[in-house]
Write an enzyme that holds these catalytic residues in place. Structure first.
Site, PDB file in Angstrom:
ATOM      1  N   ASP A  63       8.171  -2.227  -1.896  1.00 25.37           N
ATOM      2  CA  ASP A  63       8.036  -1.126  -0.743  1.00 25.37           C
ATOM      3  C   ASP A  63       6.769  -0.475  -0.732  1.00 25.37           C
ATOM      4  O   ASP A  63       6.771   0.707  -0.249  1.00 25.37           O
ATOM      5  CB  ASP A  63       9.368  -0.262  -0.802  1.00 25.37           C
ATOM      6  CG  ASP A  63       9.383   0.453  -2.307  1.00 25.37           C
ATOM      7  OD1 ASP A  63       8.417   0.405  -3.215  1.00 25.37           O
ATOM      8  OD2 ASP A  63      10.334   1.313  -2.620  1.00 25.37           O
ATOM      9  N   ARG A  77       3.483   3.765   1.349  1.00 20.92           N
ATOM     10  CA  ARG A  77       4.849   3.875   0.945  1.00 20.92           C
ATOM     11  C   ARG A  77       5.587   3.408   2.123  1.00 20.92           C
ATOM     12  O   ARG A  77       5.743   4.429   3.041  1.00 20.92           O
ATOM     13  CB  ARG A  77       5.196   4.913   0.210  1.00 20.92           C
ATOM     14  CG  ARG A  77       6.758   5.207  -0.305  1.00 20.92           C
ATOM     15  CD  ARG A  77       6.910   4.146  -1.297  1.00 20.92           C
ATOM     16  NE  ARG A  77       8.364   4.259  -2.150  1.00 20.92           N
ATOM     17  CZ  ARG A  77       9.367   4.009  -1.443  1.00 20.92           C
ATOM     18  NH1 ARG A  77       9.512   3.367  -0.205  1.00 20.92           N
ATOM     19  NH2 ARG A  77      10.393   4.211  -2.296  1.00 20.92           N
ATOM     20  N   ASP A  82      13.760   1.793   0.021  1.00 22.98           N
ATOM     21  CA  ASP A  82      13.644   1.815  -1.455  1.00 22.98           C
ATOM     22  C   ASP A  82      14.118   0.545  -1.994  1.00 22.98           C
ATOM     23  O   ASP A  82      15.462   0.114  -1.947  1.00 22.98           O
ATOM     24  CB  ASP A  82      14.303   2.830  -2.143  1.00 22.98           C
ATOM     25  CG  ASP A  82      14.210   2.948  -3.637  1.00 22.98           C
ATOM     26  OD1 ASP A  82      13.112   2.842  -4.144  1.00 22.98           O
ATOM     27  OD2 ASP A  82      15.273   3.335  -4.428  1.00 22.98           O
ATOM     28  N   THR A  83      13.091  -0.214  -2.656  1.00 27.85           N
ATOM     29  CA  THR A  83      13.499  -1.603  -3.304  1.00 27.85           C
ATOM     30  C   THR A  83      13.512  -1.135  -4.847  1.00 27.85           C
ATOM     31  O   THR A  83      12.825  -0.346  -5.320  1.00 27.85           O
ATOM     32  CB  THR A  83      12.504  -2.443  -2.965  1.00 27.85           C
ATOM     33  OG1 THR A  83      11.113  -2.277  -3.532  1.00 27.85           O
ATOM     34  CG2 THR A  83      12.297  -2.808  -1.569  1.00 27.85           C
ATOM     35  N   GLU A  85      12.534  -1.453  -8.540  1.00 27.02           N
ATOM     36  CA  GLU A  85      11.256  -1.357  -9.309  1.00 27.02           C
ATOM     37  C   GLU A  85      10.876  -2.626  -9.911  1.00 27.02           C
ATOM     38  O   GLU A  85      11.876  -3.705 -10.346  1.00 27.02           O
ATOM     39  CB  GLU A  85      11.142  -0.428 -10.327  1.00 27.02           C
ATOM     40  CG  GLU A  85      11.468   1.183  -9.796  1.00 27.02           C
ATOM     41  CD  GLU A  85      10.442   1.576  -8.807  1.00 27.02           C
ATOM     42  OE1 GLU A  85       9.294   1.215  -8.840  1.00 27.02           O
ATOM     43  OE2 GLU A  85      10.542   2.596  -8.389  1.00 27.02           O
ATOM     44  N   ARG A 128       0.476   9.803  -1.063  1.00 26.61           N
ATOM     45  CA  ARG A 128       0.613   8.349  -0.458  1.00 26.61           C
ATOM     46  C   ARG A 128       0.669   8.342   0.993  1.00 26.61           C
ATOM     47  O   ARG A 128       1.522   9.248   1.637  1.00 26.61           O
ATOM     48  CB  ARG A 128       1.803   7.539  -1.138  1.00 26.61           C
ATOM     49  CG  ARG A 128       1.489   7.190  -2.417  1.00 26.61           C
ATOM     50  CD  ARG A 128       2.682   6.671  -3.134  1.00 26.61           C
ATOM     51  NE  ARG A 128       3.935   7.244  -3.020  1.00 26.61           N
ATOM     52  CZ  ARG A 128       5.117   6.977  -3.421  1.00 26.61           C
ATOM     53  NH1 ARG A 128       5.232   5.682  -4.262  1.00 26.61           N
ATOM     54  NH2 ARG A 128       6.253   7.580  -3.307  1.00 26.61           N
TER      55      ARG A 128
END
Length: 268
Positions: A63, A77, A82-83, A85, A128
């Site tokens: 992501d 971002r 949300d993927t 980690e 970001r």
């Protein structure tokens, strides 16, 4: 614990719905290649003519990417997703993290630029850039990550909520199909991903499969070994005349096993 489904061909087998079969195999790189190839052919192509085009420099995570923004390298971002980690300083690598990264990497492979759709706020608290990311031919990277069970809808903060309803509807379909991150009960939480739940489910499933395999092996040993009144060691095969009436003193899986134990075949 609920059985889980780890699908290897999202765009074909998984979207068709979940089954009662289970697997502990993680998605392989070759499978991601097939998924991405199918995605490029079948995914909805959005109009990116009003979005901003930037030079793509690197894929950091499932992501997160790096682009050239106003002459300098900048992390982007992906908004609202949300993927898992891949190399987090405290969380480490999470199941499906490498697969999500590989998916994003291959979806953007060969492209020197990406299109970014910004929402109201351009940056997060970590400075970001925040954006919805599209390929040059209009494929939404966020949409495809969610569709293939490689991301969850998350970090919903006003005022950047333009596509939240759209993304939630895609996620709902992935959840119903129990694909990817949704294939393991309790792996996805409101706070992120629970590795302990994932590995507990994997262990339970593996033990169940081993038990079933052992039972199947045991049930396949149907050759009856019997010592007759003369002390002769005879083995009887299913279908032979006296098989059903023979009281087995030993069971064998193969004729070779029986003969190695000193038994000879029944004549009829």
């Amino acid at each position: 614990m609920k059985k889980f489904y780890l699908a290897l061909f999202f765009s074909t087998l998984l979207i068709s719905g979940c089954t009662e079969e289970t697997s502990t195999d993680i998605i392989e790189t070759e499978d991601i290649q097939g998924i991405v190839a199918s995605t490029k052919e079948t995914a909805e192509k959005h109009d990116v003519s009003k979005f901003e085009e930037y030079e793509l420099q690197d894929i950091i995570d499932g992501d997160t990417i790096r682009i050239k923004y106003n002459g300098s390298p900048e992390k982007v971002r992906f908004l609202l997703v949300d993927t898992p980690e891949t190399n987090h300083e405290t969380l480490g690598e999470q199941p499906y993290g490498p697969e999500a990264k590989e998916f994003t990497k291959q979806l953007l492979a060969g492209q020197d630029t990406v299109y970014l759709e910004f929402d109201v706020s351009y940056r997060d608290k970590y400075k970001r850039l925040l954006a919805y990311v599209y390929t040059k031919d209009g494929i939404s990277v966020q949409e495809q990550l969610l569709k293939n069970g490689l991301a969850r809808v998350a970090y919903i903060y006003d005022p950047n909520t333009k596509h939240v309803d759209w993304f939630k509807s895609i996620q709902k379909t992935a959840q119903k199909s129990a694909i990817g991150i949704w294939s393991v009960e309790d792996y996805v939480t409101n706070r992120g991903y629970d590795k302990d739940a994932y590995y507990a489910a994997t262990k339970d499933n593996s033990e169940t499969e081993n038990d079933e395999s052992n039972t199947a092996n045991k049930n396949s040993c149907v050759i009856k070994g019997n010592v007759n009144s003369k002390g002769n060691k005879i083995y009887h095969m299913p279908g032979q005349r006296d098989y059903d009436n023979t009281v087995a003193e030993e069971m064998f899986c193969t004729e070779e096993e029986a003969e190695a134990a000193g038994f000879i075949p029944a004549t009829r």
